[in-house]
Design an enzyme around this catalytic site. Structure first.
Site, PDB file in Angstrom:
ATOM      1  N   HIS A   1     -25.747 -19.798  50.484  1.00 20.32           N
ATOM      2  CA  HIS A   1     -26.180 -20.749  49.457  1.00 20.32           C
ATOM      3  C   HIS A   1     -26.487 -22.103  50.088  1.00 20.32           C
ATOM      4  O   HIS A   1     -25.860 -22.482  51.076  1.00 20.32           O
ATOM      5  CB  HIS A   1     -25.067 -20.887  48.401  1.00 20.32           C
ATOM      6  CG  HIS A   1     -25.447 -21.769  47.270  1.00 20.32           C
ATOM      7  ND1 HIS A   1     -25.335 -23.143  47.338  1.00 20.32           N
ATOM      8  CD2 HIS A   1     -25.972 -21.494  46.053  1.00 20.32           C
ATOM      9  CE1 HIS A   1     -25.770 -23.662  46.198  1.00 20.32           C
ATOM     10  NE2 HIS A   1     -26.165 -22.690  45.415  1.00 20.32           N
TER      11      HIS A   1
ATOM     12  N   ASP B   1     -29.289 -20.426  38.473  1.00 16.93           N
ATOM     13  CA  ASP B   1     -28.774 -21.603  39.178  1.00 16.93           C
ATOM     14  C   ASP B   1     -28.166 -22.601  38.184  1.00 16.93           C
ATOM     15  O   ASP B   1     -28.291 -23.812  38.330  1.00 16.93           O
ATOM     16  CB  ASP B   1     -29.864 -22.281  40.025  1.00 16.93           C
ATOM     17  CG  ASP B   1     -29.282 -23.014  41.236  1.00 16.93           C
ATOM     18  OD1 ASP B   1     -28.038 -23.088  41.344  1.00 16.93           O
ATOM     19  OD2 ASP B   1     -30.067 -23.516  42.048  1.00 16.93           O
TER      20      ASP B   1
HETATM   21 CA    CA Z   1     -27.180 -22.838  43.315  1.00 19.98          CA
END
Ligand code: CA
Length: 349
Positions: free
Chosen positions: A184, A310
């Site tokens: 990430h 997200d």
């Molecule tokens: Ca993210």
């Protein structure tokens, strides 16, 4: 704006959804004030998002919640299941020993949250990459004891990249456990961030992709996947643009790797793009836009491209309806929203 299908013949699974325990936000605030580590990317990102603006307050409320507002937001967006991961930079801003003990506590807290809503969440284990033996242990504990479905790390740790072999026991553990590791983003490290900062390009707008794409490519050309051929890494944000570069990376790395021009660059067993096609999964986090999603389905494979929102960094409920306009039929949408995530994260019906 295209409306989402109100009754789709599939579940929607969002695969890169951010969570932060209250204790971590408090420690972030302390670091913002005391600058013990003083990482400029952290100061920029969390200096704003732990602050008092309306945007920051709403973000902080959402990112910590696992029981109320998050579930309502998922319902409003049409998301059935979220794959939760400790938000960036997670524990990686702290010294390795502190980070290791925080990872244990935060993974426990995440597992407790998931246990309160087991039909809505699965999660990924955080770990302290600079403490690789404990990281491998915590990944194993997270998967075997807490029921987490893989690991997550937020790219560089205080400027360190995991292509250095001293960290590979983390990847060895992931391969042995048969779980993916989500690579990430995080803000670029101190020695990379200056040219981004002046124009506000350091974070999700562009800097994340440059830094995280670089980290992924470092793993590839270091030969990580020659050592661990079954290891699976996940990239969000449509692969941090790497799929667009496949052809040029193969051409250039093919030449560079046999040139003896760089002492730490050696030929790989396969083309660089082979690893990007067979050792990586891709999610659409932060990219609610059909063309790059379709492109990855085309050049990487429809079985390796899946949905993510997200949340709450880019909470954009309208993107679900937009992505459902992709001309891939119901079976293609089911694969994108549900099937690939179920397979990778072992989410059983
Ligand atoms: Ca993210």
């Amino acid at each position: 704006m295209n409306q989402k299908n109100p009754n789709p013949p599939y579940k929607r699974i969002a695969t890169e959804e951010a969570w932060a325990p209250e204790e971590m936000i408090k420690l972030y605030r302390k670091e913002i004030q005391e600058k013990t580590i003083g990482d400029p990317g952290f100061q920029s990102l969390w200096g704003f998002f732990s602050g008092d603006s309306e945007k920051a307050k709403a973000h902080n409320r959402r990112i910590q919640d696992l029981d109320g507002e998050r579930l309502r937001d998922m319902d409003d967006s049409g998301i059935d299941i979220a794959v939760l991961g400790l938000t960036s930079p997670g524990v990686q801003i702290f010294d390795p020993a502190t980070a290791s003990s925080l990872a244990i506590r935060f993974n426990d807290e995440l597992a407790e949250g998931i246990a309160r809503h087991p039909d809505r969440y699965v999660g990924l284990a955080a770990f302290s990459p600079l403490d690789p033996a404990n990281a491998a242990k915590e990944l194993e504990r997270g998967v075997k004891k807490l029921g987490l479905r893989g690991g997550i790390f937020n790219s560089h740790t205080l400027g360190t990249y995991l292509d250095d072999e001293q960290y590979w026991e983390i990847f060895e553990a992931a391969e042995a456990l048969d779980v993916p590791i989500y690579l990430h983003p995080q803000t670029p490290p101190a020695n990379m961030i200056d040219p981004f900062l002046k124009r506000g390009l350091d974070a999700a707008v562009y800097g994340f992709a440059c830094e995280t794409g670089l980290h992924a490519l470092r793993l590839v050309v270091a030969g990580l996947f020659d050592r661990f051929p079954n290891l699976q890494i996940m990239l969000g944000h449509c692969g941090e643009a790497l799929p667009y570069w496949l052809s040029r990376i193969d051409f250039m790395h093919g030449h560079i790797s046999v040139s003896k021009r760089y002492p730490h660059v050696h030929p790989l067993k396969r083309k660089a793009s082979d690893y990007l096609k067979e050792n990586f999964y891709y999610t659409s986090s932060g990219v609610g836009w059909a063309p790059p999603v379709m492109f990855i389905r085309d050049v990487i494979g429809a079985d390796r491209m899946m949905y993510a929102m997200d949340y709450p960094w880019q909470f954009q409920p309208s993107e679900v309806g937009e992505l459902e306009q992709m001309p891939i039929g119901e079976a293609g949408l089911k694969q994108f929203f549900e099937d690939n995530a179920r397979k990778v994260f072992k989410i059983h019906e």
